[in-house]
Design an enzyme around this catalytic site. Structure first.
Site, mmCIF file in Angstrom:
data_model
loop_
_atom_site.group_PDB
_atom_site.id
_atom_site.type_symbol
_atom_site.label_atom_id
_atom_site.label_comp_id
_atom_site.label_asym_id
_atom_site.label_seq_id
_atom_site.Cartn_x
_atom_site.Cartn_y
_atom_site.Cartn_z
ATOM 1 N N ARG A 1 -53.293 -34.382 -37.840
ATOM 2 C CA ARG A 1 -52.069 -33.575 -37.876
ATOM 3 C C ARG A 1 -52.082 -32.506 -38.976
ATOM 4 O O ARG A 1 -51.054 -31.939 -39.294
ATOM 5 C CB ARG A 1 -50.863 -34.482 -38.097
ATOM 6 C CG ARG A 1 -50.634 -35.525 -37.023
ATOM 7 C CD ARG A 1 -49.168 -35.865 -36.897
ATOM 8 N NE ARG A 1 -48.907 -37.201 -36.411
ATOM 9 C CZ ARG A 1 -49.180 -37.654 -35.186
ATOM 10 N NH1 ARG A 1 -49.758 -36.865 -34.301
ATOM 11 N NH2 ARG A 1 -48.892 -38.897 -34.850
ATOM 12 N N ARG B 1 -47.558 -45.461 -36.915
ATOM 13 C CA ARG B 1 -48.305 -45.003 -35.736
ATOM 14 C C ARG B 1 -48.796 -46.178 -34.909
ATOM 15 O O ARG B 1 -48.856 -46.113 -33.682
ATOM 16 C CB ARG B 1 -49.468 -44.115 -36.171
ATOM 17 C CG ARG B 1 -48.953 -42.803 -36.739
ATOM 18 C CD ARG B 1 -50.075 -41.854 -37.086
ATOM 19 N NE ARG B 1 -49.541 -40.683 -37.790
ATOM 20 C CZ ARG B 1 -50.295 -39.782 -38.399
ATOM 21 N NH1 ARG B 1 -51.615 -39.910 -38.408
ATOM 22 N NH2 ARG B 1 -49.739 -38.754 -39.009
ATOM 23 N N LYS C 1 -41.064 -36.207 -47.214
ATOM 24 C CA LYS C 1 -41.701 -37.385 -46.637
ATOM 25 C C LYS C 1 -43.199 -37.312 -46.872
ATOM 26 O O LYS C 1 -43.778 -36.264 -46.601
ATOM 27 C CB LYS C 1 -41.401 -37.395 -45.137
ATOM 28 C CG LYS C 1 -42.018 -38.531 -44.380
ATOM 29 C CD LYS C 1 -41.676 -38.422 -42.929
ATOM 30 C CE LYS C 1 -42.543 -39.416 -42.191
ATOM 31 N NZ LYS C 1 -42.666 -39.106 -40.811
ATOM 32 N N GLU D 1 -41.219 -24.173 -47.622
ATOM 33 C CA GLU D 1 -40.803 -24.801 -46.355
ATOM 34 C C GLU D 1 -39.312 -25.150 -46.382
ATOM 35 O O GLU D 1 -38.591 -24.909 -45.414
ATOM 36 C CB GLU D 1 -41.602 -26.094 -46.107
ATOM 37 C CG GLU D 1 -43.017 -25.874 -45.596
ATOM 38 C CD GLU D 1 -43.049 -25.596 -44.101
ATOM 39 O OE1 GLU D 1 -41.982 -25.474 -43.481
ATOM 40 O OE2 GLU D 1 -44.161 -25.486 -43.554
ATOM 41 N N TYR E 1 -37.118 -48.846 -44.289
ATOM 42 C CA TYR E 1 -37.191 -50.125 -43.564
ATOM 43 C C TYR E 1 -36.627 -51.255 -44.411
ATOM 44 O O TYR E 1 -36.382 -52.350 -43.907
ATOM 45 C CB TYR E 1 -38.654 -50.409 -43.173
ATOM 46 C CG TYR E 1 -39.247 -49.266 -42.371
ATOM 47 C CD1 TYR E 1 -38.964 -49.138 -41.016
ATOM 48 C CD2 TYR E 1 -40.026 -48.281 -42.987
ATOM 49 C CE1 TYR E 1 -39.461 -48.066 -40.284
ATOM 50 C CE2 TYR E 1 -40.528 -47.215 -42.268
ATOM 51 C CZ TYR E 1 -40.240 -47.105 -40.915
ATOM 52 O OH TYR E 1 -40.715 -46.041 -40.201
ATOM 53 N N LYS F 1 -42.934 -32.313 -44.921
ATOM 54 C CA LYS F 1 -43.567 -33.526 -44.417
ATOM 55 C C LYS F 1 -45.073 -33.368 -44.556
ATOM 56 O O LYS F 1 -45.671 -32.433 -44.020
ATOM 57 C CB LYS F 1 -43.183 -33.735 -42.954
ATOM 58 C CG LYS F 1 -43.908 -34.897 -42.294
ATOM 59 C CD LYS F 1 -43.362 -35.156 -40.912
ATOM 60 C CE LYS F 1 -44.150 -36.241 -40.215
ATOM 61 N NZ LYS F 1 -43.603 -36.516 -38.873
ATOM 62 N N SER G 1 -43.498 -46.113 -43.597
ATOM 63 C CA SER G 1 -44.014 -47.415 -43.176
ATOM 64 C C SER G 1 -45.071 -47.986 -44.124
ATOM 65 O O SER G 1 -45.058 -49.175 -44.418
ATOM 66 C CB SER G 1 -44.589 -47.292 -41.762
ATOM 67 O OG SER G 1 -45.587 -46.285 -41.705
HETATM 68 C C1 PBG Z 1 -43.158 -38.281 -36.133
HETATM 69 C C2 PBG Z 1 -42.860 -39.236 -37.215
HETATM 70 C C3 PBG Z 1 -43.761 -40.005 -37.928
HETATM 71 C C4 PBG Z 1 -43.015 -40.753 -38.829
HETATM 72 C C5 PBG Z 1 -41.686 -40.428 -38.637
HETATM 73 N N1 PBG Z 1 -41.615 -39.468 -37.644
HETATM 74 C C6 PBG Z 1 -45.229 -40.175 -37.797
HETATM 75 C C7 PBG Z 1 -46.165 -39.069 -38.015
HETATM 76 O O1 PBG Z 1 -45.815 -37.972 -38.404
HETATM 77 O O2 PBG Z 1 -47.336 -39.327 -37.744
HETATM 78 C C8 PBG Z 1 -43.591 -41.726 -39.809
HETATM 79 C C9 PBG Z 1 -42.637 -42.701 -40.384
HETATM 80 C C10 PBG Z 1 -43.257 -43.806 -41.138
HETATM 81 O O3 PBG Z 1 -44.478 -43.840 -41.420
HETATM 82 O O4 PBG Z 1 -42.504 -44.711 -41.473
HETATM 83 N N2 PBG Z 1 -42.445 -38.540 -34.978
#
Ligand code: PBG
Length: 329
Positions: free
Chosen positions: A220, A208, A251, A236, A316, A198, A277
């Site tokens: 992060r 967010r 991701k 990883e 989505y 990720k 997203s």
């Molecule tokens: C963390 C999490 C995130 C997403 C899924 N799980 C946000 C992040 O890491 O800041 C993002 C998913 C998306 O952008 O659709 N709980």
């Protein structure tokens, strides 16, 4: 006049021919649909940053779950907006926490729908980081203290009936720790889907916004991966597979098609990709403005993620894609 000897176009002359030689397929079976659960009653509120997606209160979930299942989509992935946030995100493991209630409501209404849960703390903490904060200035998350809490959240989700727990915080050792914790708490059948590679991506912006989880200080990058790295992604994933991950996820998806394809080549476990997203919002807004044909660009996106090697796509677009794939309205 010399004519070309090789004529690949022969195979493209009709839709029937194109279907016969098509290398990649997309089916509803490949899709997982994210749901955002919020407090309250009777709430079905469109999310400003994710047009076409909704905040749903628990009482709305049975109807939504039935709609998803009737389109043939096998799974949902739950995200919670808690009633209250605190420094460690304790609502994530409360038996009456928002996601635990959501799991029970969905499982009661549609027992066959696979329920996956995002297992993380950024939606639940006042500071928006994915765990226990060690050092405010460095915005460092304490790895091992966070593991303990992840274990609590995973067990609470399993007890509520989750089929699949998906830790997304990029903590070291999270898969091994959660496997052991779930096994010891008599949940050996709960599947672990690891957000294994990720990245610290800008494409999570609309999410967010949707769950109010942007870090209130720092970022992060101390736990999510540097977008420039791919060998590190393989490392990883290898660790997570070794520690017992049943499914590994990359991701975001579109900026990481190379990573998906490399992970597919290197490992035998099912590979998922999260079409996040920001990827969704780009197509949605461009479609609304008439700059892109939304349906076609969505299907091209999803098939390209499949072509890169993903077995599963968290997206989505799932309901809209399923409607196009099945002809249901
Ligand atoms: C963390 C999490 C995130 C997403 C899924 N799980 C946000 C992040 O890491 O800041 C993002 C998913 C998306 O952008 O659709 N709980």
């Amino acid at each position: 006049m010399s004519f070309p000897e090789n004529r690949p176009r022969r195979l493209r002359r009709s839709e029937a021919l194109r279907r016969m030689v098509r290398e990649t397929t997309l089916s509803v079976d490949n899709l997982m649909f994210p749901l955002f659960v919020c407090p309250g009653k009777g709430v079905r509120r469109e999310i400003a940053s994710l047009p076409g997606q909704f905040h749903l209160s628990v009482d709305q979930l049975p109807r939504e779950a039935e709609a998803v299942a009737s389109l043939g989509i096998p799974a949902v992935m739950l995200f919670g907006l808690p009633e209250r946030k605190d420094a460690v995100g304790s609502e994530a493991w409360h038996p009456e926490g928002i996601v635990q209630r959501a799991i029970r409501a969905i499982k009661k209404a549609v027992p066959d729908l696979v329920v996956a849960t995002d297992c993380c703390f950024c939606e639940y903490t006042t500071h928006g980081h994915c765990g226990v904060i060690l050092d405010k200035n460095g915005s460092m998350v304490d790895n091992d203290a966070t593991l303990e809490n992840l274990g609590r959240a995973a067990v609470a989700q399993a007890q509520a009936g989750a089929d699949l727990v998906a830790p997304s915080g990029m903590m070291d050792g999270m898969i091994g720790f959660l496997r052991e914790t779930l096994d010891e708490s008599e949940h050996p059948d709960v599947i672990l889907l690891s957000y294994a590679a990720k990245y610290a991506s800008a494409f999570y912006g609309p999410f967010r916004e949707a769950v109010a989880s942007a870090p209130s200080f720092g970022d992060r990058r101390g736990y999510q991966m540097d977008v420039a790295n791919i060998r590190e992604a393989i490392r990883e994933v290898a660790l997570d597979v070794e520690e017992g991950a049943d499914i590994v996820m990359v991701k975001p998806a579109l900026p990481c098609l190379d990573v998906i394809s490399e992970v597919r080549r290197e490992f035998d476990v099912p590979v998922a990709a999260y079409n996040v997203s920001g990827e969704y919002a780009m197509l949605k807004l461009a479609g609304e403005k008439g700059l892109l044909d939304y349906d076609r660009s969505m299907m091209e996106t999803l098939i390209s993620i499949r072509r890169a090697g993903a077995d599963l796509v968290v997206t989505y677009h799932a309901k809209e894609a399923a409607r196009l794939l099945t002809g249901k309205v």
